[in-house]
Scaffold this active site. Structure first.
Site, PDB file in Angstrom:
ATOM      1  N   TYR A 125      18.003   6.136 -27.253  1.00 27.26           N
ATOM      2  CA  TYR A 125      18.560   7.210 -28.198  1.00 27.26           C
ATOM      3  C   TYR A 125      17.165   8.046 -28.358  1.00 27.26           C
ATOM      4  CZ  TYR A 125      22.481   4.614 -27.768  1.00 27.26           C
ATOM      5  OH  TYR A 125      23.567   3.674 -27.555  1.00 27.26           O
ATOM      6  N   ARG A 142      18.372  -5.586  -8.228  1.00 30.51           N
ATOM      7  CA  ARG A 142      17.244  -4.488  -8.751  1.00 30.51           C
ATOM      8  C   ARG A 142      16.192  -5.118  -8.537  1.00 30.51           C
ATOM      9  NH1 ARG A 142      16.921  -3.813 -15.276  1.00 30.51           N
ATOM     10  NH2 ARG A 142      15.526  -1.893 -14.481  1.00 30.51           N
ATOM     11  N   ARG A 143      15.095  -3.899  -8.450  1.00 32.07           N
ATOM     12  CA  ARG A 143      13.675  -4.172  -8.369  1.00 32.07           C
ATOM     13  C   ARG A 143      13.414  -5.050  -7.166  1.00 32.07           C
ATOM     14  NH1 ARG A 143      12.396  -4.912 -15.059  1.00 32.07           N
ATOM     15  NH2 ARG A 143      12.076  -2.694 -15.068  1.00 32.07           N
ATOM     16  N   HIS A 166      16.111  -0.790 -26.449  1.00 28.41           N
ATOM     17  CA  HIS A 166      17.455  -0.097 -26.750  1.00 28.41           C
ATOM     18  C   HIS A 166      17.323   1.463 -27.515  1.00 28.41           C
ATOM     19  CE1 HIS A 166      21.103   1.216 -26.019  1.00 28.41           C
ATOM     20  NE2 HIS A 166      21.403   1.744 -27.520  1.00 28.41           N
ATOM     21  N   HIS A 187      23.329   2.740 -13.716  1.00 29.51           N
ATOM     22  CA  HIS A 187      23.696   3.246 -14.949  1.00 29.51           C
ATOM     23  C   HIS A 187      22.556   4.151 -15.528  1.00 29.51           C
ATOM     24  CE1 HIS A 187      24.442   2.845 -19.204  1.00 29.51           C
ATOM     25  NE2 HIS A 187      23.410   2.199 -19.502  1.00 29.51           N
ATOM     26  N   PHE A 188      21.569   3.626 -15.459  1.00 29.24           N
ATOM     27  CA  PHE A 188      20.424   4.440 -16.296  1.00 29.24           C
ATOM     28  C   PHE A 188      20.029   5.706 -15.547  1.00 29.24           C
ATOM     29  CE2 PHE A 188      17.415   1.214 -14.939  1.00 29.24           C
ATOM     30  CZ  PHE A 188      16.105   2.046 -14.380  1.00 29.24           C
ATOM     31  N   HIS A 189      20.121   5.771 -14.308  1.00 30.92           N
ATOM     32  CA  HIS A 189      19.801   6.932 -13.588  1.00 30.92           C
ATOM     33  C   HIS A 189      20.997   7.794 -13.840  1.00 30.92           C
ATOM     34  CE1 HIS A 189      16.708   5.248 -11.526  1.00 30.92           C
ATOM     35  NE2 HIS A 189      16.094   6.187 -11.099  1.00 30.92           N
TER      36      HIS A 189
HETATM   37 FE1  HAS Z   1      22.100   1.761 -21.394  1.00 26.86          FE
HETATM   38  C1  HAS Z   1      20.570  -0.858 -19.397  1.00 26.86           C
HETATM   39  C2  HAS Z   1      24.139  -0.384 -22.724  1.00 26.86           C
HETATM   40  C3  HAS Z   1      23.743   4.203 -23.023  1.00 26.86           C
HETATM   41  C4  HAS Z   1      19.532   3.773 -20.614  1.00 26.86           C
HETATM   42  N1  HAS Z   1      20.504   1.468 -20.324  1.00 26.86           N
HETATM   43  C5  HAS Z   1      19.838   0.395 -19.853  1.00 26.86           C
HETATM   44  C6  HAS Z   1      18.626   0.625 -19.451  1.00 26.86           C
HETATM   45  C7  HAS Z   1      18.441   1.913 -19.718  1.00 26.86           C
HETATM   46  C8  HAS Z   1      19.526   2.364 -20.102  1.00 26.86           C
HETATM   47  C9  HAS Z   1      17.147   2.589 -19.071  1.00 26.86           C
HETATM   48  O1  HAS Z   1      24.569  -3.658 -23.024  1.00 26.86           O
HETATM   49  C10 HAS Z   1      17.828  -0.257 -18.263  1.00 26.86           C
HETATM   50  C11 HAS Z   1      16.775  -1.082 -18.994  1.00 26.86           C
HETATM   51  C12 HAS Z   1      16.103  -1.942 -18.097  1.00 26.86           C
HETATM   52  O2  HAS Z   1      15.201  -1.349 -17.357  1.00 26.86           O
HETATM   53  O3  HAS Z   1      16.210  -3.199 -18.249  1.00 26.86           O
HETATM   54  N2  HAS Z   1      23.754   1.931 -22.690  1.00 26.86           N
HETATM   55  C13 HAS Z   1      24.545   0.863 -23.064  1.00 26.86           C
HETATM   56  C14 HAS Z   1      25.626   1.471 -23.839  1.00 26.86           C
HETATM   57  C15 HAS Z   1      25.321   2.696 -24.113  1.00 26.86           C
HETATM   58  C16 HAS Z   1      24.262   3.043 -23.226  1.00 26.86           C
HETATM   59  C17 HAS Z   1      26.621   0.588 -24.597  1.00 26.86           C
HETATM   60  N3  HAS Z   1      21.807   3.590 -21.715  1.00 26.86           N
HETATM   61  C18 HAS Z   1      22.352   4.535 -22.457  1.00 26.86           C
HETATM   62  C19 HAS Z   1      21.696   5.900 -22.648  1.00 26.86           C
HETATM   63  C20 HAS Z   1      20.386   5.665 -21.789  1.00 26.86           C
HETATM   64  C21 HAS Z   1      20.589   4.399 -21.508  1.00 26.86           C
HETATM   65  C22 HAS Z   1      22.084   7.069 -23.546  1.00 26.86           C
HETATM   66  C23 HAS Z   1      19.464   6.713 -21.625  1.00 26.86           C
HETATM   67  C24 HAS Z   1      19.424   7.752 -22.147  1.00 26.86           C
HETATM   68  N4  HAS Z   1      22.472  -0.196 -21.204  1.00 26.86           N
HETATM   69  C25 HAS Z   1      23.386  -0.882 -21.861  1.00 26.86           C
HETATM   70  C26 HAS Z   1      23.163  -2.310 -21.516  1.00 26.86           C
HETATM   71  C27 HAS Z   1      22.042  -2.464 -20.795  1.00 26.86           C
HETATM   72  C28 HAS Z   1      21.550  -1.182 -20.567  1.00 26.86           C
HETATM   73  C29 HAS Z   1      23.971  -3.574 -22.247  1.00 26.86           C
HETATM   74  C30 HAS Z   1      21.496  -3.794 -20.025  1.00 26.86           C
HETATM   75  C31 HAS Z   1      21.862  -3.973 -18.734  1.00 26.86           C
HETATM   76  C32 HAS Z   1      21.221  -5.382 -18.119  1.00 26.86           C
HETATM   77  O4  HAS Z   1      21.881  -6.354 -18.200  1.00 26.86           O
HETATM   78  O5  HAS Z   1      20.042  -5.112 -17.792  1.00 26.86           O
HETATM   79  C33 HAS Z   1      26.267   3.822 -24.650  1.00 26.86           C
HETATM   80  O6  HAS Z   1      25.539   4.626 -25.780  1.00 26.86           O
HETATM   81  C34 HAS Z   1      27.302   4.457 -23.993  1.00 26.86           C
HETATM   82  C35 HAS Z   1      28.304   5.338 -24.711  1.00 26.86           C
HETATM   83  C36 HAS Z   1      29.183   6.353 -23.928  1.00 26.86           C
HETATM   84  C37 HAS Z   1      30.254   6.508 -23.898  1.00 26.86           C
HETATM   85  C38 HAS Z   1      30.624   7.466 -22.909  1.00 26.86           C
HETATM   86  C39 HAS Z   1      31.523   8.431 -23.822  1.00 26.86           C
HETATM   87  C40 HAS Z   1      31.852   9.564 -23.107  1.00 26.86           C
HETATM   88  C41 HAS Z   1      31.904  10.962 -23.372  1.00 26.86           C
HETATM   89  C42 HAS Z   1      32.050  12.158 -22.427  1.00 26.86           C
HETATM   90  C43 HAS Z   1      33.297  12.915 -22.820  1.00 26.86           C
HETATM   91  C44 HAS Z   1      33.491  13.934 -21.844  1.00 26.86           C
HETATM   92  C45 HAS Z   1      34.436  14.218 -21.213  1.00 26.86           C
HETATM   93  C46 HAS Z   1      34.476  15.230 -19.895  1.00 26.86           C
HETATM   94  C47 HAS Z   1      35.974  13.596 -21.566  1.00 26.86           C
HETATM   95  C48 HAS Z   1      31.063   5.189 -24.346  1.00 26.86           C
HETATM   96  C49 HAS Z   1      31.509  11.356 -24.924  1.00 26.86           C
HETATM   97  C50 HAS Z   1      34.528  16.611 -20.505  1.00 26.86           C
HETATM   98  C51 HAS Z   1      34.618  17.452 -19.379  1.00 26.86           C
HETATM   99  C52 HAS Z   1      34.586  18.803 -19.290  1.00 26.86           C
HETATM  100  C53 HAS Z   1      34.739  19.686 -18.097  1.00 26.86           C
HETATM  101  C54 HAS Z   1      34.148  19.669 -20.551  1.00 26.86           C
HETATM  102 CU    CU Z   2      20.141  -0.864 -24.216  1.00 27.29          CU
END
Ligand code: HAS
Ligand code: CU
Length: 538
Positions: free
Chosen positions: A221, A431-432, A217, A368-370
């Site tokens: 970050y 996947r995979r 995890h 998700h991660f792409h």
């Molecule tokens: Fe993830 C799996 C949960 C963020 C990367 N994640 C992965 C894997 C990767 C990855 C590589 O809980 C696969 C691992 C593998 O191969 O097995 N991830 C999260 C959560 C967040 C999160 C809770 N992940 C990331 C980031 C990554 C990344 C960042 C890479 C850089 N992830 C998981 C979980 C798995 C997982 C489980 C396991 C799944 C499984 O079962 O295998 C959080 O940090 C996300 C927080 C983000 C938000 C979004 C807030 C939105 C904002 C934007 C505001 C913009 C607006 C538009 C309103 C809550 C701040 C503005 C528009 C304009 C025009 C200006």
């Molecule tokens: Cu994670």
């Protein structure tokens, strides 16, 4: 002026990063084609898994680590206004990491390390792969030490002053990486290396997965923080305004450091070794770590709004149109934030235990991660490259229009590729997998989406090629421009509390949280009868 050593270090690191990125994009294209099953003659599970493993290692470990090192050296010298402390050490780290990449590449390309980028046992790779991966990490530790030393030296030389935000954030990332890499280092030294060398017959895969989750995890970050550094320090200026709040930015970086670490079990929800209590604790932490991202979204969008209004934007949304969309840094920020909305939403779904049961190990997860890594994070890496190349080479960017086209195509390609993956995951596609061996109504429903993913892959490959072309042309044929200035100095807008200028209390807090979240979950493998064969008397 930026000194020559820093320029060289940055460019050498960046070229390894972006060269790997371009190569990995070619593998990616092959994979979507192979997976679709349309071209029978390229169908080969052996080649497919060798390709996915190489693609994953290049994108997730080589692109990121070398980019972060190059960007760190640049940020340290420009924001602290001092040369790199101990460049010999910096070059030594570069050499160690690069040697690791070459060693790992040999078995990867020969199909002897088709273990995917997570290299979970019991699938075993050739020992060269584990040695190579370990060296890549060891080399990056040289960078970690240099960043922490430079932070402390500056503080000593400037008592009472606040360390500039870009360096504060870079040092946060250095500490984050130091903590993060311990899990995989333990797995590698005590399990994977002895096992692949034949010194032990078998290893505990549950323990290996637990140690890898320690790293898996927070490593995301480690990749994300440089993107946030650009969002906080480059984007507001590029948009014609200023950062909404320097303090909020520091709080966000510290929250990522503290909450990002003790939560890896959201990758192990469906694994049997860890208890529900441990999983629940990690789940609570996972929701907490969304907070700094929400803070980032708020602060960066507020900064953009201030800039848009300053430029004459009126009404509720008029400021969005008034932003300088033709500036690659601003365009990248907007596209990156848009992808963060959906990528982050997917993260929240993954993090929720019951919904995880539905999407775990399906195509949803690469979706998700792409979207969030290759989309949100890499888009900012690309923008940083467009921002830094002129400064590092003393030449104008080859073509601003091409840079904008490249960023748009990266966004569109990623949207076309990841939307079907999310849908396919919900339709039950694992996947995979290299191909589907059974035909049924279920797999028929998958087909249209497979076609879309090929189109997305093609657009992305073209975009990656264009990116490298622009950098290459800038460096070789760009118009020499002596007026290109170095980075604008970024100083804190107001003095900050010593809590936000110092890492000691936060490291102590992390130590406590890590003992709480990983202490027993690791210890149980050595104590409980279930896991420890010697406890049974044999
Ligand atoms: Fe993830 C799996 C949960 C963020 C990367 N994640 C992965 C894997 C990767 C990855 C590589 O809980 C696969 C691992 C593998 O191969 O097995 N991830 C999260 C959560 C967040 C999160 C809770 N992940 C990331 C980031 C990554 C990344 C960042 C890479 C850089 N992830 C998981 C979980 C798995 C997982 C489980 C396991 C799944 C499984 O079962 O295998 C959080 O940090 C996300 C927080 C983000 C938000 C979004 C807030 C939105 C904002 C934007 C505001 C913009 C607006 C538009 C309103 C809550 C701040 C503005 C528009 C304009 C025009 C200006
Ligand atoms: Cu994670």
């Amino acid at each position: 002026m930026i000194d020559t050593t820093t320029k060289r270090l940055a460019l050498f690191n960046f070229w390894i990063a972006f060269g790997s990125f371009a190569l990995a994009s070619v593998f990616g294209m092959y994979q979507v084609l192979e997976r679709s099953g349309l071209l029978k003659f390229i169908q080969s599970p052996a080649v497919y898994f060798a390709s996915v493993s190489t693609h994953g290692v290049l994108m997730a470990f080589v692109l990121t680590t070398f980019f972060i090192m190059g960007f760190g050296y640049y940020t340290a010298t420009t924001s602290l206004k001092t040369p790199i402390w101990n460049p010999v050490l910096a070059w030594a780290g570069y050499a160690v990491s690069l040697t690791g990449v070459v060693l790992a590449a040999i078995p990867l390309l020969l199909g002897k390390a088709s273990v995917l980028y997570t290299f979970y046992p019991p699938i075993q790779a050739n020992v060269l792969f584990y040695i190579g991966a370990t060296l890549l990490v060891v080399g990056s530790w040289f960078w970690t030490v240099i960043m922490i030393v430079m932070f402390n030296q500056w503080k000593k030389a400037h008592p009472g002053e606040t360390v500039p935000l870009p360096m504060f954030a870079t040092t946060t990332n250095a500490y984050l990486w130091a903590w993060t890499s311990v899990g995989v280092a333990l797995e590698s030294v005590f399990q994977l290396l002895p096992w692949s060398l034949g010194l032990v017959d078998t290893i505990d895969v549950g323990l290996a997965r637990t140690l890898f989750a320690w790293t898996l995890h927070p490593i995301v970050y480690f990749w994300l923080i440089p993107a946030y550094i650009a969002l906080y320090t480059y984007v507001p200026i590029a948009a014609g305004g200023k950062l909404f709040s320097d303090k909020l930015a520091r709080v966000a970086f510290l929250l990522i450091l503290v909450f990002g670490l003790p939560i890896g079990f959201h990758h192990l929800y469906m694994d049997p070794q860890q208890s529900n209590i441990a999983k629940f604790g990690h789940m609570v932490g996972t929701f907490a770590v969304a907070l700094p991202t929400l803070l980032t979204g708020f602060t960066v969008i507020a900064s953009l709004e201030m800039a848009g209004r300053k430029r004459g934007g009126k009404g509720l949304f008029g400021w969005i149109g008034a932003l300088p969309w033709q500036n690659p840094m601003v365009l990248a920020a907007i596209l990156s934030l848009l992808m963060l909305v959906l990528g982050g939403f997917g993260g929240m779904v993954n993090a929720s235990y019951a919904m995880n049961a539905m999407v775990h190990n399906t195509a949803w997860v690469p979706g998700h991660f792409h979207l969030i890594f290759a989309g949100t994070v890499v888009t900012m890496y690309l923008a940083v490259a467009y921002h830094l190349w002129p400064k590092l080479c003393g030449k104008q960017l080859f073509s601003n229009d091409l840079a904008l086209t490249q960023l748009w195509t990266w966004f569109v390609g990623m949207a076309i590729m990841t939307t079907p993956w999310h849908v396919l995951g919900l339709l039950g596609m694992p996947r995979r997998i290299s191909s589907v061996q059974y035909n049924s109504l279920l797999t028929l429903a998958w087909e249209p989406y497979e076609l879309l993913m090929i189109i997305g892959g093609l657009v992305l490959l073209g975009s990656a090629g264009l990116f490298v072309y622009i950098l290459f042309k800038t460096q070789t044929e760009g118009v020499v421009d002596a007026s290109i200035t170095e980075e604008a100095a970024i100083v804190a807008d107001a003095p900050v509390s010593s809590w936000l200028n110092n890492f000691i209390p936060w490291n102590l807090l992390i130590l406590g949280l890590m003992m709480l979240s990983y202490g027993w979950p690791i210890l149980q493998f050595f104590v409980l009868k279930t896991y420890n064969p010697t406890a049974w008397g044999y």
